[in-house]
Enzyme design. Structure first.
Site, mmCIF file in Angstrom:
data_model
loop_
_atom_site.group_PDB
_atom_site.id
_atom_site.type_symbol
_atom_site.label_atom_id
_atom_site.label_comp_id
_atom_site.label_asym_id
_atom_site.label_seq_id
_atom_site.Cartn_x
_atom_site.Cartn_y
_atom_site.Cartn_z
ATOM 1 N N TYR A 143 1.001 -5.970 1.964
ATOM 2 C CA TYR A 143 -0.457 -6.015 1.847
ATOM 3 C C TYR A 143 -0.843 -6.538 0.463
ATOM 4 C CZ TYR A 143 0.234 -1.522 -0.582
ATOM 5 O OH TYR A 143 0.663 -0.529 -1.435
ATOM 6 N N PRO A 144 -1.941 -7.281 0.373
ATOM 7 C CA PRO A 144 -2.477 -7.703 -0.918
ATOM 8 C C PRO A 144 -3.486 -6.680 -1.431
ATOM 9 C CG PRO A 144 -3.653 -8.839 0.819
ATOM 10 C CD PRO A 144 -2.646 -7.929 1.493
ATOM 11 N N MET A 145 -3.724 -6.689 -2.734
ATOM 12 C CA MET A 145 -4.681 -5.732 -3.293
ATOM 13 C C MET A 145 -5.284 -6.256 -4.593
ATOM 14 S SD MET A 145 -2.419 -2.721 -5.073
ATOM 15 C CE MET A 145 -3.916 -2.179 -5.919
ATOM 16 N N ASP A 146 -6.424 -5.670 -4.936
ATOM 17 C CA ASP A 146 -7.130 -5.944 -6.185
ATOM 18 C C ASP A 146 -7.352 -4.645 -6.939
ATOM 19 O OD1 ASP A 146 -7.499 -8.690 -5.822
ATOM 20 O OD2 ASP A 146 -9.431 -8.438 -4.821
ATOM 21 N N LYS A 147 -7.683 -4.776 -8.230
ATOM 22 C CA LYS A 147 -8.238 -3.675 -8.995
ATOM 23 C C LYS A 147 -9.760 -3.877 -9.042
ATOM 24 C CE LYS A 147 -4.769 -1.115 -10.565
ATOM 25 N NZ LYS A 147 -3.576 -1.782 -10.064
ATOM 26 N N HIS A 170 0.546 7.029 -11.564
ATOM 27 C CA HIS A 170 0.631 6.352 -10.268
ATOM 28 C C HIS A 170 2.091 6.065 -9.900
ATOM 29 C CE1 HIS A 170 -1.128 4.011 -7.002
ATOM 30 N NE2 HIS A 170 -0.350 2.992 -7.311
ATOM 31 N N GLN A 183 10.327 -1.283 -3.251
ATOM 32 C CA GLN A 183 9.043 -1.937 -3.504
ATOM 33 C C GLN A 183 9.234 -3.205 -4.328
ATOM 34 O OE1 GLN A 183 5.169 0.183 -4.843
ATOM 35 N NE2 GLN A 183 6.157 -0.403 -6.745
ATOM 36 N N SER A 221 -5.595 4.334 -7.188
ATOM 37 C CA SER A 221 -5.948 3.833 -5.855
ATOM 38 C C SER A 221 -7.317 4.308 -5.413
ATOM 39 C CB SER A 221 -4.903 4.280 -4.827
ATOM 40 O OG SER A 221 -3.671 3.644 -5.042
#
Length: 247
Positions: A143-147, A170, A183, A221
């Site tokens: 999955y892609p993610m942003d802050k 985290h 990961q 998160s």
């Protein structure tokens, strides 16, 4: 202005997801399908030779659900090599029956919090993470993610020390899954639509749910994370490609 985190960058990464046009694939004769599969496996064998020489790595998985049918994850030293691999695949007969579903371009990334006098590229543990041999785990989750950058919840306006402290907390959650989940984090600022790609490998698919759910309660998160589409799948060994594509 807040201080930017220094990153360590390794191999370039392409996630290439395709759907199979089964209706069109069925119109081929058994011999034609066999030739197309053999041609594709010859391409995969080239990838295997690169992996054996430790000049790259790759993973091939089937995708569960209707978002795609196949996920390829390719790691190479240069962006040009990723482009060459994609082009070679697109020139195969099989590619005529593969519909692009999603792709993601990034580079394997680690945040550099080592002392200034230590060369991270001389650290074997760091090198193994920047230039990883992708595991042959039963399952994959990508999955892609942003802050987040909204109002008071702007990750990039936080002081460096505060970001370090939160990321340490985290990461402690992730370390609890050592041996259960592998990961690979890849950075994609300027390369794709999100800022990071997260790829998880596990033999027990339920560990993805447990890990990601637990991390949702962590401030990094819960307050600052924004997530894209999730893809989950099962390993597709070379020797099972023919069976997977058999009609």
């Amino acid at each position: 202005m807040s201080e930017a985190t220094t990153t360590l960058d390794g191999w370039y990464c392409l996630h290439d997801l395709r759907s199979i046009d089964w209706a069109a694939w069925k119109t081929l004769s058994s011999d034609e399908r066999g030739q197309a599969v053999s041609e594709f496996l010859n391409v995969v064998e080239k990838w295997n030779e690169v992996a054996t020489a430790k000049k790259g790595s790759h993973a091939m998985y089937t995708v569960v659900g209707q978002k795609a049918d196949i996920m390829l994850m390719i790691l190479r030293p240069t962006m040009e090599e990723l482009n060459e691999i994609e082009t070679e695949l697109n020139k195969t007969t099989l590619a005529e029956y593969l519909v692009p579903a999603y792709s993601y371009v990034s580079v394997v990334e680690l945040s550099n919090y080592l002392p200034a006098d230590e060369d991270p590229y001389q650290n074997p543990q760091i090198l193994a993470r920047l230039y990883p041999e992708l595991p042959k785990a039963n399952h994959i989750c990508f999955y892609p993610m942003d802050k987040r950058r909204q109002g008071d919840d702007n990750w990039y306006m936080l002081p460096m020390e505060e970001r370090k402290k939160m990321m340490y907390s985290h990461s402690k959650i992730g370390r609890q899954y050592a041996g259960k989940v592998r990961q690979v984090i890849s950075g994609s600022v300027g390369f794709d639509d999100f800022e990071w790609g997260v790829t998880l490998f596990a033999d027990d698919v339920l560990q993805f749910k447990k890990l990601i759910y637990e991390m949702r309660f962590d401030e990094v998160s819960a307050r600052y994370g924004e997530f894209g589409t999730f893809f989950v799948g099962n390993i597709l060994p070379d020797e099972k490609v023919e069976k997977f594509l058999h009609i």
